[in-house]
Design a protein around this motif. Structure first.
Motif, PDB file in Angstrom:
ATOM      1  N   PRO A  48      16.869  35.601  42.504  1.00 13.45           N
ATOM      2  CA  PRO A  48      17.531  36.170  43.405  1.00 13.45           C
ATOM      3  C   PRO A  48      17.476  37.535  43.456  1.00 13.45           C
ATOM      4  O   PRO A  48      17.699  38.237  44.751  1.00 13.45           O
ATOM      5  N   TYR A  49      17.324  38.243  42.381  1.00 16.65           N
ATOM      6  CA  TYR A  49      17.365  39.522  42.206  1.00 16.65           C
ATOM      7  C   TYR A  49      16.036  40.057  41.385  1.00 16.65           C
ATOM      8  O   TYR A  49      15.658  39.499  40.664  1.00 16.65           O
ATOM      9  N   ARG A  50      15.547  41.256  41.776  1.00 16.35           N
ATOM     10  CA  ARG A  50      14.605  41.830  40.791  1.00 16.35           C
ATOM     11  C   ARG A  50      15.223  42.015  39.433  1.00 16.35           C
ATOM     12  O   ARG A  50      16.514  42.409  39.544  1.00 16.35           O
ATOM     13  N   PHE A  51      14.399  41.527  38.510  1.00 16.45           N
ATOM     14  CA  PHE A  51      15.101  41.933  37.071  1.00 16.45           C
ATOM     15  C   PHE A  51      15.689  43.212  36.655  1.00 16.45           C
ATOM     16  O   PHE A  51      16.456  43.129  35.940  1.00 16.45           O
ATOM     17  N   ASP A  52      14.984  44.305  37.122  1.00 17.53           N
ATOM     18  CA  ASP A  52      15.350  45.578  36.896  1.00 17.53           C
ATOM     19  C   ASP A  52      15.982  46.369  37.818  1.00 17.53           C
ATOM     20  O   ASP A  52      16.067  47.472  37.678  1.00 17.53           O
ATOM     21  N   GLU A  53      16.636  45.432  38.741  1.00 15.05           N
ATOM     22  CA  GLU A  53      17.334  46.197  39.915  1.00 15.05           C
ATOM     23  C   GLU A  53      18.952  46.595  39.426  1.00 15.05           C
ATOM     24  O   GLU A  53      19.420  45.703  38.880  1.00 15.05           O
ATOM     25  N   MET A  54      18.993  47.874  39.226  1.00 15.53           N
ATOM     26  CA  MET A  54      20.230  48.152  38.693  1.00 15.53           C
ATOM     27  C   MET A  54      21.056  48.613  39.663  1.00 15.53           C
ATOM     28  O   MET A  54      20.730  49.026  40.932  1.00 15.53           O
ATOM     29  N   SER A  55      22.608  48.489  39.503  1.00  7.75           N
ATOM     30  CA  SER A  55      23.427  48.989  40.492  1.00  7.75           C
ATOM     31  C   SER A  55      24.628  49.233  39.582  1.00  7.75           C
ATOM     32  O   SER A  55      25.448  48.444  38.767  1.00  7.75           O
ATOM     33  N   ILE A  56      24.535  50.682  39.371  1.00 10.37           N
ATOM     34  CA  ILE A  56      25.793  51.135  38.475  1.00 10.37           C
ATOM     35  C   ILE A  56      27.067  50.779  38.496  1.00 10.37           C
ATOM     36  O   ILE A  56      27.816  50.300  37.605  1.00 10.37           O
ATOM     37  N   LEU A  57      27.521  50.498  40.010  1.00 11.13           N
ATOM     38  CA  LEU A  57      28.981  50.199  40.217  1.00 11.13           C
ATOM     39  C   LEU A  57      29.115  48.781  39.944  1.00 11.13           C
ATOM     40  O   LEU A  57      30.044  48.298  39.888  1.00 11.13           O
ATOM     41  N   ASN A  58      28.059  48.146  39.692  1.00 11.52           N
ATOM     42  CA  ASN A  58      28.022  46.566  39.627  1.00 11.52           C
ATOM     43  C   ASN A  58      27.841  46.147  38.354  1.00 11.52           C
ATOM     44  O   ASN A  58      27.270  45.041  38.005  1.00 11.52           O
ATOM     45  N   ARG A  59      28.341  46.684  37.291  1.00  9.12           N
ATOM     46  CA  ARG A  59      27.626  46.537  35.959  1.00  9.12           C
ATOM     47  C   ARG A  59      28.698  45.762  35.289  1.00  9.12           C
ATOM     48  O   ARG A  59      30.035  45.977  35.536  1.00  9.12           O
ATOM     49  N   LEU A  60      28.299  44.723  34.282  1.00 10.84           N
ATOM     50  CA  LEU A  60      29.197  44.153  33.495  1.00 10.84           C
ATOM     51  C   LEU A  60      30.190  43.212  34.196  1.00 10.84           C
ATOM     52  O   LEU A  60      31.357  43.312  34.086  1.00 10.84           O
ATOM     53  N   LYS A  61      29.700  42.656  35.493  1.00 14.00           N
ATOM     54  CA  LYS A  61      30.523  41.830  36.280  1.00 14.00           C
ATOM     55  C   LYS A  61      30.337  40.512  35.780  1.00 14.00           C
ATOM     56  O   LYS A  61      29.447  39.918  35.376  1.00 14.00           O
ATOM     57  N   PRO A  62      31.625  39.610  35.457  1.00  8.93           N
ATOM     58  CA  PRO A  62      31.441  38.231  34.978  1.00  8.93           C
ATOM     59  C   PRO A  62      30.686  37.530  35.943  1.00  8.93           C
ATOM     60  O   PRO A  62      30.511  38.087  37.270  1.00  8.93           O
TER      61      PRO A  62
END
Ligand SMILES: Nc1ncnc2c1ncn2[C@@H]1O[C@H](COP(=O)(O)OP(=O)(O)OP(=O)(O)O)[C@@H](O)[C@H]1O
Ligand SMILES: Nc1ncnc2c1ncn2[C@@H]1O[C@H](COP(=O)(O)OP(=O)(O)OP(=O)(O)O)[C@@H](O)[C@H]1O
Ligand SMILES: [Mg+2]
Ligand SMILES: [Mg+2]
Lengths: 291, 694, 318, 474
Positions: A48-62
């Motif tokens: 569903p997403y690129r494996f290295d697509e980062m999103s700092i706001l969205n990190r460590l989301k369960p």
């Protein structure tokens, strides 16, 4: 007449080329593995997403509907990374095994068939290599050069060369005494032909069984090397590295480590099942009739 | 006839297999009384062992059993495990076929014999061990006390079989079941064991259920015989009746398939049973033997009943009383080969030697000096003299038979003359050219002209190749048949050995043992050889199949002017096929000569012993005198001086035999005997063969 | 037998010698040498040269090797270059700690592995068998560091039953000392036990199908006796060999487990040395581990021979 | 009892203060040894072993008076000769001390009497006294140099008792410590625990009293525990993207500036440090009096960056290999984040992880583009000068940065006589460096310790060592 006797009992149980009735382990193991391979190959197109697509706001989301397995410390989608990680881990496992086979099988065939001095030299060399505990050998080899996936594959492959040589050799020793090999010699075949056309096809089953189990060892050893920092290179990541990297976060965001852990578990179990199934299917002793 | 101790009544046994239900036993009824020996004979797969296992209650969960097995009034079918265990070993003893794997390798033999006593009679271990030692003595083992503390691998096959027998009789069972107890042993040892069993039966009043496929053995040991075919009893009765006046076609066929041992040489081809053993998952309807029966009629399409008369004899055939003799073989009679004395032999071995080195863990280590100074440890290896200074020749069109016990070096010799094994010393002339030391690349001519057929139908074909390809490969390598013609050529070869052309595309596992052996022969023929080493080509086959293969080899020889080096441990087979016979013992030839010379006095003592040990299937063909060898296992290691046979020779003269090489004596031209005994002494030996049969 | 042992010991010495050359050669081609590490970031060449000279690293490789080998032959393993302390005691201390861990884990693996294997074989295709299979599959399927961390979180952090790492000191009392060993031993055991139990299972199944077991049944022996006296002894032979191989795995896994549990053992020390190219320490560590491994194999072979009368009493002619 | 148990993450290589290179080792330096002076991390210098010091007017001759009656742990009295021998040992290249470069300026050392040491310098240097507060510059007994690596003897508050490599260091109170009433603890145990999960578990269960340099990702979790105090302080330890101006394309200041403009510094603090840091211009931390508060922390300006790149001749960006050292997680994360952040302006980053020793040998100071980071240094001058002055010892190896204006500012600052003058010069320096960046320094890190509630009198030091002289356990 012991020989005559064995001949008779052998005659009573026809040599089986392939399992008559498929056994459960084999079916489940190969089905799961096949699925994994398909997923791994198709991963770039199905994630569903690129494996290295980062999103700092969205990190460590369960885990959520958006990110099925949650996100990691860079906000990357764990599900996508686990799928992509399958490629590296499987590649690692299979390629390293292939390397060990590519080196070990010819050596083992040669040593087992020629015996004598050749055998002695090959066996003593494997003795030395075998005296290194596996991870040490990998460590030493990897310490020599900058880490990269293919080097790790080669290193792990080399770790398993000695045992491949030994197995191949012992199978070859048995087969070289078989009468169809003698027959090939009697009609004047060359050694190379005998090795690849007469002995090798019959040596494959036990080698394959061993090799399939070794795939799991290779995946695990690769993971251990990643743990130490000599494995795959980020941002691409195999499961071992994913677990290793997620480990400081394990109680904050356990899903980051658990997802690749479970994926790895499933893979290893599938390969193990396949190996065990193959062993049971191919080993004639397992089918010995009651009498 | 006493009331049977053990009775099987309508025993039916089916195995659940991947392909379906396999009916291994079909309404089998038989009985064994105390002190009586009932022999069960039949080809491989006829269900003999199944009877034994069913009786012992050792069947796996895949077996379904119905009918009744009664022992001394107790019904065994459906008996609970504890009571069964109580009977096993205590009341019913069992001896298995393969002594080499039936003893626990990591327990001392004394303990293994004593064990049942501890559990059945509650003896203490030391007391049990005493009794075990006595039992070991009773089965004729020398110095049983020492032997009791040996491990199985330290004993020879014959001794192991005696240990097994001892452990089966130690609790004084009333019935002993023996499943092919001598099949894995040499004839000389087999004779000893049969003597022992006979003695035990007499002294203990044992009832024996003796399973074998060898009609000769049956004749030696049985009171009554039960012939089994495809899970059915086809004939049962007193030994004399079944073997002498057999009334079922199958029994007749079996007897006719046996090569007869006689000093007369041979002119008649043997007449085997045609066809193949039925598939027990899908057996033919009606008389199960009908598809192979030369006497079959329409009426045979119905299932046959076993009619037993009041003497307990009977056959499962409605025609049983009215059968003619088994038809003669329809092939041409054998051609006697001209002696061809003067001409140059095709193959000549001179002083051929092959030694093996056998390292031994924990074996000796010798300090030698490397480069003259460095002390260097060297493992002292054992030397096995597999072929020890052998000189033979094989003439064109001739069959040289090679007999000897297991381990005497027959295979090694056979492979050395083909240079599949490099000789350690000696000359090897093929058509006058020395090939003993020729480099491997110069052997193309030998490879083309000399071929080999192997013993083991399973291992002689690559299981991963179509049989046609295996043959075609030889054609491609050694002949100049063009690529397009190869398939046809191979199909011709398949024709030659009597296989359908369609077998080209089959894999070995789709073939029966006899068919595989034919493929092996076709492969050997593919290079168009003059000389073929046949290394026990029929030893692994059932008698009827053996007979067809022997006939085939014989025909081929006549048609293609082949020469054979024919190796076998079975003297009757060699006597049947060979023009000349060489008798081999522990790497050396002790007697060689024309077949009829070797088979009649003067004999080498070893030849004599071999001949008198061969069990013959004709009732009443008692030998005038039985010669029994002591012990077994010819030693072939280390430095040997003197006669290699002196340790077992019943006629040894004394020191001279142990120290001096025996001279070669030549009673008739071409007949040589290596023995210290003077010729006239040897001449005085009575004929070991039965007085000329007919 | 004594001669055989001597022969094998000579063999081990030879292997270790070859190996020391090999390790030396590998460290020679490793990028970055110990002088760079000692000099630290941005050291100039002169500094590195000076340090190399002081340590004798500027000598030709064979001289360096010979210096080291000469020292070893005279019983001196040299000094750790980084730590500047004698390698001998350093390695020995670490080795003792690791040995404790390894021996305990090994005993666990051997005892429970064999036990589980035997149970699974006897109850083939029944519940116990499947349970053992499942357990061993799960045990091997995830790397040991994963289990180690899970163990720390569960047993140390949440349950607070056991310390999360480090080595206890026997002077603090037996329980303190022992409690530090539980988690590492458990982790090591979990990842290795499958190997043993599965092999024991299959070789046990095979012996249970052997002719001599069938023969024992025909003698009417109780099933318990058959399993104990007849099957187990022979089934354990291949297990012995596998246990020796497992020693190698154990020595490898210990590196990781020691790191996670902050256990001061030889694995960590060696990793430390490899990272810093501390050659004398690397050499001594690898050779010690290899020696242990070789000895484990030797002992396995001896045990194998001991339990296998065919070897103990020489073999008969076949 | 008064035994403080401290968890540290890595094994110590050496106990020889002169050769130390790791934070864990520095802890030991300050517990076992003393320097001539002490730096408080806010720019102040205090006496330590030196009771007082004086400099000549040309700032080239420095005279230190030693505190009388200070005893080494072995009972011997500290003498001026010890100071001289210690410094000379540091100056020896073969010792391999990283402090050596600082003492290149020393021409000679004299010890007129047992309590006096006189240093003659080659150049005027106003910050010389601060150098003696540096980590490696601990005074060792001159007769024990041989054994200092394994059984160190110093004059510090704690006496070395034992070191089990890989396991623990044990220290006991120095009853003769020259500050009366200190230390308050009876003993200290440093436990080496690499796995953060293990450290945290140990702290929570009370196996450990204090975790030094708590892993950043565990801080939030730790704060929730009522038994634990999390103590954070800002340092001048920094990470950065190193761009080597000697190599294309980083030789163009517009390229460097464009990269700097792309970086979202607060976001990087989040990503790389879990918020445990502060965005900054240069290594001067925002908490420092010299920090230029008028200069805003730059916000990402993709368009501007693209334009600059285009001007520099890279309208479509370029490809670059970015090396990150394995085992330095903040720098790894920084690198990974940078790869993403630079993508929008067309810079395609190929990320390479390199093992530490290889990184030191082959990457650091040689490659064109990598992440790196440096510890707090005792003085602003030693933090900046080596990096930014064109003759700075590290500059020439790191990024070959040349900016005559900055050179002048830094030189002036060295010779500056007043604090205000210096502050103004450093403010100017920050503005210059922002305009013509050497590399990208997005943040300075926080140093965080966590300890159990019963530990009193402890505060985290911006220099990241552990000052346990006042600490007690209740
Ligand atoms: N456990 C089993 N499962 C399936 N089929 C079996 C089993 N045991 C025996 N059979 C089959 O049952 C038939 C009879 O076997 P049995 O062993 O009784 O024959 P046999 O006369 O003893 O042969 P041999 O002379 O080869 O020992 C054979 O076709 C055999 O393949
Ligand atoms: N490769 C080998 N290495 C060591 N010893 C061998 C080897 N091959 C055969 N031998 C030994 O040489 C002797 C003769 O063996 P060979 O196989 O020729 O006997 P054989 O008469 O064909 O026996 P069988 O009837 O059992 O086939 C035996 O003692 C055997 O153990
Ligand atoms: Mg049978
Ligand atoms: Mg043979």
């Amino acid at each position: 007449m012991p020989k005559a006797e064995t001949a008779q009992s052998a005659a009573a149980r026809p040599r089986r080329l392939w399992p008559r009735g498929l056994n459960g382990k084999l079916v489940i193991g190969s089905a799961v593995l096949l699925l994994l391979i398909v997923v791994a190959v198709a991963a770039p197109w199905i994630v569903p997403y690129r494996f290295d697509e980062m999103s700092i706001l969205n990190r460590l989301k369960p885990p959520s509907l958006r990110n099925w397995l949650g996100t990691d410390e860079f906000g990357r989608d764990v599900f996508s990374r686990t799928l992509i990680g399958a490629r590296l881990s499987l590649l690692m496992g299979f390629a390293a095994t292939a390397v060990s086979l590519a080196i070990g099988v010819p050596l083992g065939l040669w040593a087992g068939y020629r015996r004598g001095r050749v055998d002695e030299i090959v066996m003593r060399s494997t003795d030395v290599l075998l005296s290194f505990p596996p991870i040490m050998l990998g460590l030493l080899l990897l310490a020599v050069t900058p880490p990269s996936l293919w080097k790790m594959i080669v290193a792990v492959g080399i770790v398993y060369v000695p045992s491949t040589v030994r197995l191949t050799r012992s199978v070859t020793l048995d087969l070289a005494g078989e009468e169809f090999v003698q027959a090939a010699r009697a009609r004047g075949e060359r050694t190379s032909y005998i090795l690849h056309a007469e002995i090798l096809p019959n040596a494959w089953p036990p080698i394959m069984v061993e090799a399939s189990l070794r795939v799991t060892f290779a995946i695990l050893l690769g993971a251990a090397l990643s743990f130490i920092g000599l494995g795959a290179q980020p941002p691409s990541s195999d499961w071992g590295l994913m677990i290793a990297e997620a480990r400081p976060l394990i109680d904050r965001a356990p899903w980051v480590a658990i997802a690749p852990g479970i994926a790895m578990g499933i893979t290893v179990i599938a390969v193990n099942l396949l190996g065990d199934g193959l062993r049971e299917a191919l080993d004639p002793r397992m089918h010995r009739k009651g009498g | 006839m006493t009331a049977p101790l053990l009775t099987l009544d309508n025993l039916t046994l089916a195995y659940q297999t991947g392909r379906g239900t396999l009916r291994a036993l079909n309404s089998v009824s038989l009985g064994v009384g105390a002190g009586e020996t009932l022999a069960v004979v039949g080809e491989s797969g006829s269900g003999k062992s199944s009877i034994a296992f069913a009786t012992m209650g050792l069947l796996g969960p895949e077996a379904a059993i119905s009918g009744s097995i009664r022992f001394d009034g107790t019904e065994l079918v459906g008996l609970d495990e504890a009571s069964r265990r109580d009977l096993r070993g205590r009341s019913i003893g069992m001896v298995f076929q393969d002594p080499f794997t039936s003893l626990n390798p990591s327990l001392r033999v004394g303990e293994q014999v004593a064990e049942p006593l501890v559990y059945h009679q509650g003896l203490t271990r030391p007391a049990a061990l005493e009794r075990a030692i006595a039992a070991l003595g009773e089965v004729g083992l020398p110095s049983p006390r020492e032997l009791a503390s040996a491990y199985p691998h330290q004993l020879s096959g014959g001794m192991q079989q005696r240990v097994l027998i001892a452990s089966a009789i130690v609790c004084d069972p009333r019935i002993l079941i023996l499943d092919e107890p001598t099949t894995a042993l040499d004839v000389t040892v087999e004779a000893q064991i049969l003597d022992l069993l006979d003695h035990l039966r007499r002294s203990r009043g044992l009832g024996m259920l003796f399973i074998t496929h060898n009609l000769g053995v049956v004749n030696r040991i049985a009171d009554r015989v039960c012939v089994l075919y495809a899970g059915q009893v086809v004939e049962i009765g007193a030994k004399e009746a079944v073997l002498g006046r057999s009334s079922h076609p199958y029994t007749k066929g079996l007897l006719a398939s046996l090569p007869q041992l006689s000093a007369q040489g041979r002119s008649q081809r043997i007449a085997p049973i045609p066809g193949r053993f039925p598939d027990l998952v899908d057996p033919p309807p009606g008389c199960i033997f009908a598809p192979r029966c030369p006497f079959a009629e329409e009426k045979c399409a119905a299932p046959q009943a076993l009619t037993v008369d009041d003497t307990g004899s009977g056959a499962r055939c409605w025609k049983s009383g009215r059968l003619p003799g088994w038809p003669q073989a329809d092939t041409a009679p054998r051609v006697a080969q001209p002696a061809g004395a003067g001409e140059e032999p095709l193959l000549r071995a001179e002083h051929l030697v092959k030694r093996y080195r056998r390292g031994r863990i924990g074996g000796g280590i010798a300090w030698t000096r490397k480069f003259g100074v460095l002390p260097w440890p060297e493992v002292r290896a054992e030397i096995v003299n597999a072929v020890d200074d052998i000189s033979i020749d094989v003439r064109r069109g001739e069959t040289l038979g090679l007999v000897g016990e297991s381990g005497s070096g027959k295979s090694t010799l056979g492979r050395t003359v083909l240079r599949l094994i490099d000789p350690s010393a000696g000359r090897l002339l093929f058509e006058g050219v020395d090939v003993a030391a020729a480099p491997a690349d110069d052997l193309q001519d030998l490879r083309k002209r000399a071929q080999i057929v192997f013993q083991n139908p399973d291992s002689s074909l690559n299981p991963r190749r179509k049989v046609g390809d295996a043959i075609a490969r030889a054609v491609a390598l050694q002949t100049n048949v063009p690529r397009e013609g190869r398939r046809a050529h191979v199909e011709d070869l398949l024709d030659r050995v009597g296989l359908p052309r369609s077998y080209y595309d089959r894999y070995p596992h789709q073939l029966s043992g006899g068919e595989k052996q034919r493929v092996g022969i076709a492969r050997a023929l593919a290079t168009g050889p003059d000389f073929i080493v046949c290394d026990e080509p029929v030893s692994a086959l059932d008698v009827s199949v053996q007979a067809t293969v022997l006939n085939l080899l014989d025909e081929l020889r006549d048609d293609l002017k082949l020469s054979y080096l024919f190796i076998s441990h079975d003297l009757s087979v060699v006597a049947y096929i060979a023009d000349r016979i060489a008798v081999m013992y522990s790497g050396r030839i002790c007697e060689i000569g024309d077949a009829k010379d070797v088979l009649s006095p003067p004999y080498h003592p070893y030849t004599q012993a071999l001949l008198s040990a061969v069990p013959l299937a004709t009732p009443g063909a008692e030998k005038s005198e039985r010669i029994r060898l002591r012990g077994d296992r010819p030693p072939s290691e280390g430095e040997r001086s003197g006669c290699v046979f002196h340790t077992r020779c019943p006629r040894a003269l004394g020191d001279i035999c142990a120290t001096t090489m025996p001279p070669l004596q030549e009673p008739r031209p071409g007949h040589r005997i290596a023995c210290h005994l003077p010729l006239d002494e040897l001449m005085r030996a009575p004929s070991a063969l039965p007085a000329a049969a007919e | 037998m004594a001669i055989y042992v001597i022969k094998r010991l000579l063999g081990i010495v030879a292997i270790l010698a070859v190996m020391s050359v090999l390790v030396f050669a590998i460290t020679q081609v490793m990028p970055g040498n110990v002088a760079n590490i000692l000099a630290g970031q941005f050291a100039d060449d002169a500094t590195i040269k000076a340090i190399e000279h002081k340590l004798g690293l500027d000598a030709p490789a064979y001289v360096q090797y010979w210096r080291w080998a000469g020292g070893v032959l005279s019983g001196n393993l040299g000094n750790s270059i980084i730590m500047e302390r004698p390698v001998g005691p350093l390695i020995w201390e670490a080795f003792k700690s690791s040995a404790l861990l390894a021996i305990l884990a090994f005993i666990m693996v051997a005892v429970f592995g064999i036990l589980l294997g035997v149970i699974a074989a006897i109850r083939q295709n029944r519940f116990a068998d499947h349970a053992v299979s499942l357990f061993s599959y799960v045990g091997v399927s995830v790397p040991e560091f994963f289990w180690a961390i899970v163990a720390i979180i569960v047993f140390a952090r949440y349950l607070n039953w056991l310390p999360s790492g480090g080595a206890g000191n026997i002077s603090q009392g037996f329980w303190v000392w022992a409690s530090h060993l539980v988690l590492p031993v458990l982790t090591l055991t979990l990842t290795l036990i499958a190997h043993v139990s599965r092999l024991t299972r299959s070789s046990m199944i095979e012996t249970l199908r052997s002719n001599y077991v069938r023969n024992a049944r025909a003698k009417g022996l109780p099933e318990k006796v058959i399993i104990r006296r007849h099957a187990l002894r022979n089934a354990l032979l291949p297990t012995i060999t596998v246990l020796a191989i497992d020693v190698g795995w154990l020595l490898g896994n210990i590196v990781v487990v020691e790191a996670v549990f902050s256990y001061p053992g030889i694995g960590r020390l060696l990793l430390f040395a490899i990272e810093r190219h501390d050659l004398p320490l690397i050499q001594a560590g690898i050779l010690l581990i290899a020696a242990v491994y070789c000895f484990a194999n030797l002992i396995a072979d001896l045990l194998y021979a001991y339990f296998n009368p065919k070897i103990r009493y020489g073999h008969a002619e076949s | 009892d008064g035994n403080l148990r401290v968890a540290i993450p890595a094994n110590l290589n050496t106990l020889d203060a002169a050769k130390t290179k790791l934070g864990e080792e520095y802890i030991m330096n300050f517990l076992v040894f003393s320097g001539l002076t002490e730096v408080d991390g806010k720019g102040g210098v205090k006496p330590d072993l030196a009771e007082s010091w004086a400099k000549s007017d040309d700032q080239k001759t420095w005279t230190f008076k030693l505190r009388p009656g200070v005893k080494f742990h072995d009972g011997r009295l500290l003498e001026a000769e010890d100071v001289k021998a210690t410094i000379q040992r540091i100056q020896d290249k073969a010792t391999g001390s990283t402090a050596r470069v600082n003492f290149d300026i020393v021409e000679s050392i004299e010890t007129p009497d047992k309590q006096t040491v006189v240093f003659k310098l080659k150049i005027p240097y106003s910050g010389f006294a601060e150098l003696f507060g540096d980590r490696q510059v601990r005074i060792l007994p001159r007769d024990k140099f041989d054994t200092v690596a394994t059984s160190p003897v110093g004059t510090g508050p704690f006496i070395f008792k034992s070191f089990t490599p890989g396991d623990r260091v044990e220290l006991v109170k120095n009853p003769d410590y020259f500050v009366a009433g200190e230390p308050k603890l009876d003993a200290i145990t440093l436990r080496i625990m690499p796995e953060s999960a293990a450290q945290i578990a140990a702290l929570e269960t009370g196996d450990i009293d204090l975790v030094w340099n708590l892993p950043l990702e565990s801080i939030d979790q730790m704060k929730k525990n009522p038994d634990v105090v999390v103590d954070s302080t800002s340092t001048s330890t920094w990470d950065g993207l190193i761009m080597n101006a000697a190599q294309k394309p980083f030789d163009d200041k517009r390229v460097r500036k464009a990269i700097l403009m792309t970086l979202d510094k607060p976001a990087l603090v989040e990503v790389a440090l879990y918020g445990q840091g502060t965005p900054t211009h240069t290594m001067i931390p925002p908490s420092h009096p010299y920090f230029n508060k008028d200069l805003p922390i730059s916000t990402p300006d993709i368009e501007g960056a693209k334009k600059l790149l285009a001007e520099a001749g890279y309208p479509n960006g370029f490809e670059a290999t970015l090396y990150v050292p394995v085992g330095r997680p903040t720098r790894e994360r920084l690198g990974i984040a940078a790869k993403e952040l630079l993508a929008p302006i067309g810079i395609k980053v190929d990320l390479q992880r390199v093992p530490w020793d290889k990184f030191v040998k082959e990457i650091e100071g040689k490659a064109a583009f990598y992440t790196d980071g440096f510890f707090s240094r005792p003085t602003i001058d030693t933090s900046i000068y080596p990096f930014f002055h064109s003759t700075g010892s590290w500059n020439t190896q790191l990024w070959n940065y040349k900016n005559p204006e900055i050179d002048k500012v830094l030189d002036d600052a060295r010779a500056a006589k007043t604090e205000e003058e210096r502050a103004a010069l450093y403010n100017k320096f920050q503005a210059l460096a922002e305009d013509d960046p050497a590399g990208a320094i997005p943040y300075v890190l926080n140093h965080v310790n966590a300890y159990r509630k019963n530990v009193k009198g402890f505060s985290s030091s911006p220099m990241m060592w552990l000052d346990l002289r006042e600490t007690t356990i209740q």
